[in-house]
Design an enzyme around this catalytic site. Structure first.
Site, mmCIF file in Angstrom:
data_model
loop_
_atom_site.group_PDB
_atom_site.id
_atom_site.type_symbol
_atom_site.label_atom_id
_atom_site.label_comp_id
_atom_site.label_asym_id
_atom_site.label_seq_id
_atom_site.Cartn_x
_atom_site.Cartn_y
_atom_site.Cartn_z
ATOM 1 N N THR A 96 0.834 -1.217 0.000
ATOM 2 C CA THR A 96 0.000 0.000 0.000
ATOM 3 C C THR A 96 0.864 1.261 0.000
ATOM 4 O O THR A 96 0.489 2.268 -0.578
ATOM 5 C CB THR A 96 -0.919 0.033 1.240
ATOM 6 O OG1 THR A 96 -0.133 -0.223 2.391
ATOM 7 C CG2 THR A 96 -1.984 -1.019 1.143
ATOM 8 N N ASP A 396 -1.735 -8.009 6.522
ATOM 9 C CA ASP A 396 -0.806 -7.887 5.385
ATOM 10 C C ASP A 396 -0.105 -9.210 5.118
ATOM 11 O O ASP A 396 0.029 -9.645 3.974
ATOM 12 C CB ASP A 396 0.251 -6.803 5.666
ATOM 13 C CG ASP A 396 -0.323 -5.401 5.500
ATOM 14 O OD1 ASP A 396 -1.546 -5.312 5.332
ATOM 15 O OD2 ASP A 396 0.432 -4.426 5.554
#
Length: 567
Positions: A96, A396
């Site tokens: 990200t 993640d």
């Protein structure tokens, strides 16, 4: 005479409008500002950001998506950039931060071309060609990985977690992520694998204890206690589990129901019929000899009494998502009507049902399942802030593990891929004729921002390190590797140049390709904007002027419009 004609006002005079070059340069400046916010959070030596959210809570993180989610921006281009990190997070779970940094850098490098009057369409066309070339080079660089080789998978997940807060706890988080993903992975008939971590891997955060107490359960847990504590068992080995989606209470009329009773005995009969109905339902349930009954709806006191007499443990008002997980873990089928129950709907896959007290609350466990295709991950930690950060990191890591299981291809990390692509694009650019050559080359230059930021964040000499890395890639591609791309990158901890194969820093193919595609395509989209209109009605709120939403909150008629108040 035509000269004296007054100008025609098409748009509302109150409308704020930016056109042409101004709009493009403002968009670039906004995108650059967003990428500068999170630039320091890239790499293993990244800094944390502390953000105070609207409710007064504190968010302490270095996760790009979590930071940008909390920031309130008014510029439409900046909003579009923030949307990128959300998309990246949902799509692949990691990368990200890099996607925002890359998009910001590509736009920043577009500025000189706009100032030289190169048309945005030409720039965008060159960017798309460069993107195709980059994906081709990444395909050559990638190599397959055996998803049954646990050590290799751990390496990939560790390189993802290495940049996060939880990296200090060693391989613990990587183990949790890998176990959870392998637990919920299902082989499809056509040979592909389906990994739904959102539905079937639930993260439960319980404050207290230490990080070392985190574990993945071979089954499901939820924050529930039995309906009648003290009278129902809190531990059942090898339970027969029945899952219901209907309430075990007497049905009330759909609409308002009036019953006229002439005799007093009729009232007693009515109550008796209700009791008999509940007794009938409970005896139907008891005939299947379940040990545990779980229902998503209510359970009346009378039904509790009958079930307790039959020695059945009951749980009520369980969330639908939890019920689905229990069904998948124990092999039971969720039944919508008690009359439709069959023997094969009973789940016998769980090894143990127990209710335990953790901290101040009771939790129900269905564990030691034979072949659980759903799991719960218990996170323990000192405080809520720590737990929230650990959860973000675990999300993640699970995303990366899922990507590798889906598409088992790897790429070297540490900026090695970006450097190799950058060099190859610079070579490819020489074959392109005309103006497009420069924007094409700029995409390659923009990719260098990743190794550059890694070097910056660990305090290395940026110019010297990057020059060395460039030279290394130029030498080895030609001579040593027989034309194959070089795998040298920057060690984010020391700021030195290392072969990523030896260091064991790998990244998932899906994450890398997705972040480059998203960055280039969003930069191309923002470049093609040449007009920003934030249209407000006369009584619009000035605070919303920069949002570009065009929606104005209604004001009371008796008040002055905000424009007048601000004068």
């Amino acid at each position: 005479m035509q000269g004296m004609q007054s100008p025609i006002m098409v748009m509302n005079t109150n409308t704020k409008r930016e056109t042409g070059r101004t709009a493009q340069l403002n968009n670039i400046a906004a995108a650059k500002a967003v990428s500068d916010i999170i630039r320091t959070t890239l790499g293993p030596r990244s800094m944390l950001k502390m953000i105070l959210d609207a409710s007064g809570g504190i968010v302490l993180t270095n996760d790009g998506n979590a930071i940008l989610r909390e920031i309130d921006v008014t510029h439409p281009a900046a909003k579009s950039m923030i949307e990128l990190s959300r998309t990246q997070d949902e799509e692949v779970g990691d990368g990200t931060t890099s996607v925002i940094i890359l998009a910001g850098e590509i736009l920043h490098l577009s500025q000189p071309f706009l100032e030289k009057d190169i048309h945005p369409t030409v720039i965008v066309r060159a960017y798309m060609k460069a993107l195709d070339a980059a994906v081709k080079i990444i395909d050559e660089l990638s190599f397959p990985v055996d998803i049954d080789d646990r050590e290799q998978l751990m390496n990939i997940i560790n390189s993802c977690i290495g940049t996060k807060y939880t990296s200090r706890f060693g391989p613990l988080m990587a183990n949790l992520a890998l176990e959870a993903v392998l637990c919920v992975a299902v082989q499809n008939p056509d040979g592909t694998r389906e990994v739904d971590i959102k539905k079937y891997a639930k993260i439960e955060k319980i404050a207290g204890g230490s990080i070392e107490d985190c574990r993945v359960l071979k089954g499901v847990m939820m924050n529930k206690d039995v309906v009648a504590p003290g009278r129902m068992r809190r531990r059942v080995e090898k339970p027969r589990v029945m899952l219901l989606d209907c309430s075990l209470e007497y049905k009330k009329g759909e609409n308002q129901t009036n019953v006229e009773i002439t005799k007093e005995e009729d009232w007693a009969t009515l109550l008796k019929m209700e009791e008999e109905w509940i007794q009938g339902v409970c005896s139907t349930i008891a005939s299947f000899k379940p040990d545990v009954v779980v229902t998503e709806k209510g359970l009346s006191d009378l039904a509790t009494h009958y079930l307790t007499k039959a020695g059945i443990v009951a749980l009520r008002r369980v969330r639908k998502t939890d019920n689905n997980r229990i069904a998948r873990a124990t092999g039971a089928t969720i039944v919508h009507r008690v009359e439709e129950l069959r023997e094969e709907d009973i789940g016998t896959g769980a090894g143990l049902f127990k209710v335990e007290k953790l901290g101040e609350e009771y939790f129900t466990f269905f564990v030691d399942c034979e072949d659980p295709k759903a799991c719960s991950i218990i996170l323990r930690g000192a405080s809520r802030d720590v737990l929230n950060e650990v959860e973000r990191n675990l999300h993640d890591a699970m995303g990366v593990a899922r990507n590798v299981v889906h598409d088992p291809r790897l790429l070297p990390g540490g900026g090695a891929v970006e450097m190799a692509v950058s060099r190859a694009i610079a070579e490819e650019a020489l074959k392109i004729e005309g103006v497009e050559q420069w924007p094409f080359k700029a995409v390659g230059q923009a990719l260098e921002v990743i190794p550059r930021t890694l070097a910056q964040n660990c305090g290395a000499n940026v110019i010297r390190t990057l020059t060395k890395l460039r030279a290394k890639h130029a030498e080895s591609t030609a001579a040593e590797t027989g034309g194959r791309a070089c795998t040298f990158g920057i060690d984010g901890n020391k700021g030195t140049i290392v072969d990523m194969k030896e260091l064991g820093i790998w990244e998932a193919y899906a994450v890398k390709v997705q972040s480059i595609k998203t960055a280039v395509e969003s930069a191309a989209m923002l470049l093609r904007i040449d007009d920003i209109v934030s249209g407000l009605s006369q009584k619009g709120n000035q605070a919303a002027a920069g949002t570009g939403t065009g929606v104005a909150p209604a004001n009371d008629d008796d008040e002055d419009p905000p424009e007048k108040l601000g004068e």
